[in-house]
Design a protein around this motif. Structure first.
Motif, PDB file in Angstrom:
ATOM      1  N   MET A 157       0.809  -1.209   0.000  1.00 57.09           N
ATOM      2  CA  MET A 157       0.000   0.000   0.000  1.00 57.09           C
ATOM      3  C   MET A 157       0.849   1.269   0.000  1.00 57.09           C
ATOM      4  O   MET A 157       0.591   2.234  -0.699  1.00 57.09           O
ATOM      5  N   SER A 158       1.961   1.249   0.776  1.00 57.52           N
ATOM      6  CA  SER A 158       2.660   2.516   0.954  1.00 57.52           C
ATOM      7  C   SER A 158       3.658   2.799  -0.169  1.00 57.52           C
ATOM      8  O   SER A 158       4.110   3.909  -0.329  1.00 57.52           O
ATOM      9  N   VAL A 191       4.334   6.677   0.970  1.00 61.93           N
ATOM     10  CA  VAL A 191       3.625   7.529   1.914  1.00 61.93           C
ATOM     11  C   VAL A 191       3.998   7.168   3.352  1.00 61.93           C
ATOM     12  O   VAL A 191       3.365   7.610   4.289  1.00 61.93           O
ATOM     13  N   ASP A 192       5.070   6.398   3.484  1.00 61.73           N
ATOM     14  CA  ASP A 192       5.587   6.056   4.801  1.00 61.73           C
ATOM     15  C   ASP A 192       6.399   7.249   5.328  1.00 61.73           C
ATOM     16  O   ASP A 192       7.390   7.633   4.719  1.00 61.73           O
ATOM     17  N   PRO A 193       5.997   7.838   6.463  1.00 59.31           N
ATOM     18  CA  PRO A 193       6.646   9.071   6.914  1.00 59.31           C
ATOM     19  C   PRO A 193       8.148   8.914   7.143  1.00 59.31           C
ATOM     20  O   PRO A 193       8.902   9.875   7.069  1.00 59.31           O
ATOM     21  N   PHE A 232      -1.036  10.177  -4.536  1.00 62.28           N
ATOM     22  CA  PHE A 232      -0.608   9.457  -3.342  1.00 62.28           C
ATOM     23  C   PHE A 232      -1.538   9.809  -2.185  1.00 62.28           C
ATOM     24  O   PHE A 232      -1.691  10.976  -1.844  1.00 62.28           O
ATOM     25  N   LEU A 233      -2.114   8.794  -1.598  1.00 63.31           N
ATOM     26  CA  LEU A 233      -3.004   9.005  -0.445  1.00 63.31           C
ATOM     27  C   LEU A 233      -2.379   8.378   0.785  1.00 63.31           C
ATOM     28  O   LEU A 233      -1.749   7.317   0.686  1.00 63.31           O
ATOM     29  N   THR A 287      -6.063  12.235   1.108  1.00 64.04           N
ATOM     30  CA  THR A 287      -5.304  12.975   0.092  1.00 64.04           C
ATOM     31  C   THR A 287      -4.637  14.201   0.710  1.00 64.04           C
ATOM     32  O   THR A 287      -3.454  14.459   0.492  1.00 64.04           O
ATOM     33  N   THR A 288      -5.413  14.961   1.479  1.00 66.85           N
ATOM     34  CA  THR A 288      -4.872  16.209   2.041  1.00 66.85           C
ATOM     35  C   THR A 288      -3.827  15.911   3.119  1.00 66.85           C
ATOM     36  O   THR A 288      -2.858  16.638   3.254  1.00 66.85           O
ATOM     37  N   ARG A 289      -4.004  14.831   3.874  1.00 66.99           N
ATOM     38  CA  ARG A 289      -2.994  14.425   4.867  1.00 66.99           C
ATOM     39  C   ARG A 289      -1.621  14.271   4.214  1.00 66.99           C
ATOM     40  O   ARG A 289      -0.625  14.746   4.713  1.00 66.99           O
ATOM     41  N   PHE A 290      -1.604  13.609   3.059  1.00 68.60           N
ATOM     42  CA  PHE A 290      -0.301  13.426   2.418  1.00 68.60           C
ATOM     43  C   PHE A 290       0.239  14.742   1.849  1.00 68.60           C
ATOM     44  O   PHE A 290       1.441  14.995   1.893  1.00 68.60           O
ATOM     45  N   MET A 291      -0.630  15.606   1.364  1.00 64.20           N
ATOM     46  CA  MET A 291      -0.172  16.909   0.853  1.00 64.20           C
ATOM     47  C   MET A 291       0.545  17.706   1.942  1.00 64.20           C
ATOM     48  O   MET A 291       1.471  18.477   1.662  1.00 64.20           O
ATOM     49  N   LEU A 292       0.116  17.513   3.177  1.00 60.69           N
ATOM     50  CA  LEU A 292       0.729  18.267   4.287  1.00 60.69           C
ATOM     51  C   LEU A 292       2.210  17.940   4.473  1.00 60.69           C
ATOM     52  O   LEU A 292       2.980  18.799   4.890  1.00 60.69           O
ATOM     53  N   THR A 293       2.617  16.700   4.154  1.00 59.10           N
ATOM     54  CA  THR A 293       4.051  16.374   4.302  1.00 59.10           C
ATOM     55  C   THR A 293       4.881  17.242   3.356  1.00 59.10           C
ATOM     56  O   THR A 293       5.988  17.645   3.692  1.00 59.10           O
ATOM     57  N   GLU A 294       4.350  17.541   2.188  1.00 55.04           N
ATOM     58  CA  GLU A 294       5.084  18.376   1.225  1.00 55.04           C
ATOM     59  C   GLU A 294       5.037  19.844   1.623  1.00 55.04           C
ATOM     60  O   GLU A 294       5.992  20.586   1.421  1.00 55.04           O
ATOM     61  N   GLU A 295       3.923  20.249   2.223  1.00 51.93           N
ATOM     62  CA  GLU A 295       3.722  21.669   2.561  1.00 51.93           C
ATOM     63  C   GLU A 295       4.755  22.186   3.558  1.00 51.93           C
ATOM     64  O   GLU A 295       5.160  23.345   3.485  1.00 51.93           O
ATOM     65  N   ALA A 296       5.204  21.328   4.460  1.00 56.31           N
ATOM     66  CA  ALA A 296       6.143  21.776   5.499  1.00 56.31           C
ATOM     67  C   ALA A 296       7.389  22.410   4.871  1.00 56.31           C
ATOM     68  O   ALA A 296       7.889  23.430   5.351  1.00 56.31           O
ATOM     69  N   HIS A 297       7.885  21.821   3.781  1.00 57.44           N
ATOM     70  CA  HIS A 297       9.085  22.363   3.139  1.00 57.44           C
ATOM     71  C   HIS A 297       8.825  23.747   2.539  1.00 57.44           C
ATOM     72  O   HIS A 297       9.700  24.610   2.540  1.00 57.44           O
TER      73      HIS A 297
END
Ligand SMILES: [Fe+2]
Ligand SMILES: [Fe+2]
Length: 475
Positions: free
Chosen positions: A1-2, A58-60, A79-80, A234-244
């Protein structure tokens, strides 16, 4: 999945090959996206090799991979975050019911509107930043700009996936419209005001990524609470990119301040004219840029009282920031919240039903969060032994949306007359002359390890590479 399937034309972790209809629809949209990138994405950049990160999982603990990529070949995909077993709607009238895996018919129009509004901001910011590559202060900064741009492109893919998968023909039409609107276009502009403003110079870019990408963070956090599970994931994963993106903004402004402070100390002056003559941006000008970007960004949260906000919440479509961590009943029918209004020439607080004030609740959470970086910027000035301090302006300052639009309020929060406003506007907001000066400093620096005179180098490079790494190779 990931793990993400890169064997596909469209990288994804949603088993796209097993959903032929969706795959065909997205493959049909893809050439339009690439045309949009060519026409409205970063100017003159097609042949550069850029040291970019690409999401591979999508594995942190190990979600990205770094390497040289030509941007038109970037692996934009879908990627979700993994599904949470038995997830429930955790606020509003449907609280406690299983989260929706399909669009609930009665909330379809509102859900589509939320997704389209979020989706529209993603390509808009790429368009706004289109010309910045021509004046990058270093290869390091140029690479960061391009990283932000490709990831905003991926965020557009994320929203288009939802439109194509769950909204049938109108979803496909909306996805086309997302490629047709243009930031600042008189006939077919982007949906929200701040996304039609220009980002003409790098100080604006850093302020934008600090403040406006942070608006993105708060909107995404509110959508990540949604009872519509595919939107939440979907939005949860977008947040990992937003931090940068916010890091680029915070560290960018910090480096501008650092360089200015160095020159202030070298010359022993705080005189803006002398500092400008020495080729750095004086702190009062940085304050005026801050005032502009802060006020334009907080308008993005919408009217302080809004029946739509109440509907989005009560129907379980859009939650509050960190909904799960709040101790109230998550229904809010008996709660109130304070908003500002002008009575007899003064700002006063007024208690209103909280459900109608949820835009204001999110705006206030944003303001708290954005103050953190401003105090870190002040630490740089303090360390340099200088007395100046930056401040966020009052939240009623320079507003165009909601109850406070149409009132003139100073950055300190005093209601002023139209005449006073006009007299002081250039002291409070970046003036044409400020912008002209900042523009005059912008010039391209492309030698590895070299930085424009108006900005300090970063402490460390990207992905543990040295600061003088060749982050972009020109071909
Ligand atoms: Fe984004
Ligand atoms: Fe962003």
């Amino acid at each position: 999945m990931s793990t993400i399937d890169y064997g596909d034309k469209i990288p994804n972790n949603v088993n796209l090959t097993e959903n032929r209809t969706l795959q065909r629809a997205l493959e049909h949209w893809q050439p339009g996206f690439l045309n949009w990138w060519k026409e409205a994405g970063p100017e003159n950049s097609r042949t550069h090799d850029v040291y970019l990160r690409t999401a591979i999982s999508v594995d942190p603990s190990g979600w990205a991979q770094f390497g040289y990529v030509k941007m038109p070949d970037y692996r934009w995909g879908i990627f979700l975050n993994p599904a949470e077993a038995d997830r429930k709607v955790n606020f509003g009238d449907h609280m406690g019911q299983p989260a929706w895996q399909e669009v609930p018919g009665e909330h379809r129009a509102n859900l589509r509107r939320l997704i389209v509004t979020q989706g529209d901001t993603e390509p808009a910011s790429v368009e706004q930043q289109r010309h910045l590559g021509a004046t990058a202060p270093s290869l390091y900064d140029l690479r960061n700009l391009f990283q932000v741009n490709v990831e905003e492109g991926r965020h557009l893919w994320a929203m288009v996936y939802l439109l194509h998968s769950y909204f049938g023909r109108d979803g496909r039409e909306e996805a086309e419209e997302l490629l047709a609107r243009r930031s600042g276009d008189a006939d077919n502009p982007r949906i929200l005001g701040a996304f039609n403003e220009r980002t003409p110079d790098w100080l604006s870019f850093f302020m934008f990524t600090y403040f406006t990408d942070r608006d993105g963070k708060f909107q995404l956090c509110a959508l990540a609470e949604s009872g519509f599970d595919p939107l939440a994931r979907t939005t949860r994963f977008m947040l990992t990119e937003e931090a940068h993106h916010m890091f680029v903004g915070e560290s960018g402004v910090s480096r501008v301040i650092q360089r200015t402070c160095e020159v202030m100390n070298e010359l022993g002056t705080d005189d803006p004219a002398r500092l400008r003559a020495a080729g750095v941006i004086d702190l009062p000008t940085i304050q005026r840029y801050l005032n502009f970007h802060f006020s334009v960004t907080i308008d993005l949260f919408g009217a302080d009282q809004s029946s739509n906000a109440a509907i989005f919440y009560s129907t379980g479509l859009k939650g509050r920031f960190e909904e799960g961590k709040r101790a109230d009943d998550h229904i809010l029918k008996n709660d109130t919240y304070k908003v500002l209004e002008v009575v007899g020439g003064a700002l006063v607080e007024k208690e209103v039903p909280m459900l109608n004030a949820l835009n204001e609740v999110l705006r206030d959470d944003f303001i708290k969060d954005s103050i953190g970086g401003v105090s870190r910027w002040n630490k740089v000035i303090e360390k340099a032994g200088l007395p100046f301090r930056l401040q966020v302006p009052h939240k009623a300052f320079n507003r165009r949306i909601g109850g406070l639009s149409g009132v003139r309020v100073s950055p300190a929060g005093e209601v002023v007359s139209e005449a006073q406003w006009r007299e002081n506007e250039d002291k409070w907001l970046a003036s044409a002359e400020d912008r002209e000066f900042v523009a005059s400093l912008m010039g391209r620096v492309v030698e590895p390890g070299k930085f424009a005179n108006w900005i300090a180098p970063p402490m460390i490079g990207i992905n543990r590479q040295p600061v003088d790494f060749e982050y972009v190779r020109f071909n």
